[in-house]
Design an enzyme around this catalytic site. Structure first.
Site, mmCIF file in Angstrom:
data_model
loop_
_atom_site.group_PDB
_atom_site.id
_atom_site.type_symbol
_atom_site.label_atom_id
_atom_site.label_comp_id
_atom_site.label_asym_id
_atom_site.label_seq_id
_atom_site.Cartn_x
_atom_site.Cartn_y
_atom_site.Cartn_z
ATOM 1 N N ASP A 269 0.773 -1.332 0.102
ATOM 2 C CA ASP A 269 -0.155 0.156 0.012
ATOM 3 C C ASP A 269 0.912 1.269 0.040
ATOM 4 O OD1 ASP A 269 -2.262 -1.329 -0.091
ATOM 5 O OD2 ASP A 269 -3.025 -0.762 1.854
ATOM 6 N N ASP B 89 -2.784 10.958 22.153
ATOM 7 C CA ASP B 89 -1.374 10.832 21.242
ATOM 8 C C ASP B 89 -1.422 11.287 19.985
ATOM 9 O OD1 ASP B 89 -0.344 9.430 23.550
ATOM 10 O OD2 ASP B 89 -0.402 7.516 22.378
ATOM 11 N N THR C 257 -9.304 1.029 6.627
ATOM 12 C CA THR C 257 -8.599 -0.182 6.868
ATOM 13 C C THR C 257 -7.119 0.070 6.895
ATOM 14 O OG1 THR C 257 -8.472 -0.559 4.487
ATOM 15 C CG2 THR C 257 -10.146 -1.657 5.997
ATOM 16 N N ALA D 154 -6.561 4.174 10.677
ATOM 17 C CA ALA D 154 -7.703 4.388 11.429
ATOM 18 C C ALA D 154 -8.251 3.131 12.221
ATOM 19 C CB ALA D 154 -8.909 5.044 10.735
ATOM 20 N N SER E 160 -6.242 0.711 12.920
ATOM 21 C CA SER E 160 -5.306 0.395 14.044
ATOM 22 C C SER E 160 -5.532 1.142 15.218
ATOM 23 C CB SER E 160 -3.878 0.727 13.611
ATOM 24 O OG SER E 160 -3.461 -0.303 12.467
#
Length: 304
Positions: A76, A180, A191, A194, A196
């Site tokens: 990716d 954070d 996917t 965001a 994670s």
């Protein structure tokens, strides 16, 4: 009448021997079919791929000008690089994954021959994916302007200090978080980072934006799904010690001092992805995460 020559721009990770080997095979197949293969100057121009006798190296500012496709071989990250090159020329991008989990790619590693057949036969559909525009300012002065296909992220610059952020939606304050960071993503990016950070998976056909806090110290810090016409904004609260970093697709970074403001909106210029198969997103999700569908008794798809 002389027909217009067909051209593709070929991208691969210049530091991966496997990617270059696959790219050489793809270049062979495309040139045998009468399609011109172009490489952008730079890192790829110094590899064995550039020494292919039928490959032309383009050293101009717009290597995707007058090409039919920007064909990307890689994960990716490489496909996002291809999207940067292709977006300005409004050229579609088909991606063939050579990495691990990848959702931007429209084929599988073992399907490279079939992918080339689709390109040669123009057997692909073009799908437009929404992108995000972002502007960062500090004390009324613009300090950055960019765009993203997956996500715009504001993150803390130092591991020791959290950020204090005020999140705004459509001109109204939503909440102030010690955190954070925060991810503002498209459905395509749902996917990626965001996901994670705990955000939902959003089907690519959904028109929406996601706002996902990262490790927020707050009672209300849920992922948000807002309208595609919404305008999220993030303020780094002035007077605090936490500095931030603005990332666009994890590729382009800008330092953010306290008091900086980041405004995000839907871009008027989408990214065009070439769909090489009719496989629905559900099947790709199952395959990428190796999800168990044991016991399913629904209607089989044609050809299964």
């Amino acid at each position: 009448m002389t027909s217009t020559p067909r051209r593709v721009l070929l991208l691969a990770h210049p530091g991966r021997a496997e990617a270059l080997e696959v790219a050489l095979g793809v270049a062979d197949r495309l040139t045998e079919a009468g399609i011109e293969v172009r490489l952008p100057a730079g890192d790829l121009g110094e590899t064995i791929l550039a020494r292919h006798p039928a490959v032309a190296v383009h050293d101009g500012d717009d290597p995707a000008h007058d090409v039919e496709l920007v064909v990307v071989l890689g994960g990716d990250g490489t496909i996002l690089r291809g999207a940067e090159v292709a977006r300005g020329a409004n050229v579609p991008v088909p991606g063939v994954p050579l990495g691990h989990v990848g959702f931007l790619a429209e084929a599988e590693r073992e399907d490279i021959d079939a992918t080339v057949d689709h390109i040669v036969g123009r057997a692909y559909d073009v799908e437009e994916r929404m992108a995000l525009d972002v502007v960062a300012t500090h004390r009324g002065r613009e300090i950055a302007r960019s765009w993203a296909l997956n996500e715009v992220t504001v993150e803390k610059a130092s591991r020791e200090r959290m950020l204090v952020l005020t999140v705004e939606i459509d001109g109204r304050p939503l909440s102030t978080w010690g955190c954070d960071g925060v991810v503002m993503a498209t459905p395509t990016g749902s996917t990626a980072y965001a996901f994670s950070a705990g955000g939902p998976v959003v089907w690519p056909g959904v028109e929406a934006m996601l706002v996902v806090p990262i490790s927020a110290h707050a009672l209300f810090a849920r992922p948000l799904v807002v309208a595609p016409t919404s305008d999220p904004a993030v303020d780094l609260v002035p007077g605090t010690e936490g500095h931030g970093v603005l990332w666009c697709d994890g590729r382009r970074a800008v330092d953010l001092p306290p008091g900086a403001r980041i405004e995000v909106s839907r871009s008027a210029q989408p990214v065009r992805l070439a769909r090489l198969s009719s496989s629905p997103f559900t099947d790709r999700l199952v395959a990428k995460f190796d999800l168990s569908v044991h016991g399913w008794r629904g209607r089989s798809r044609a050809g299964d």
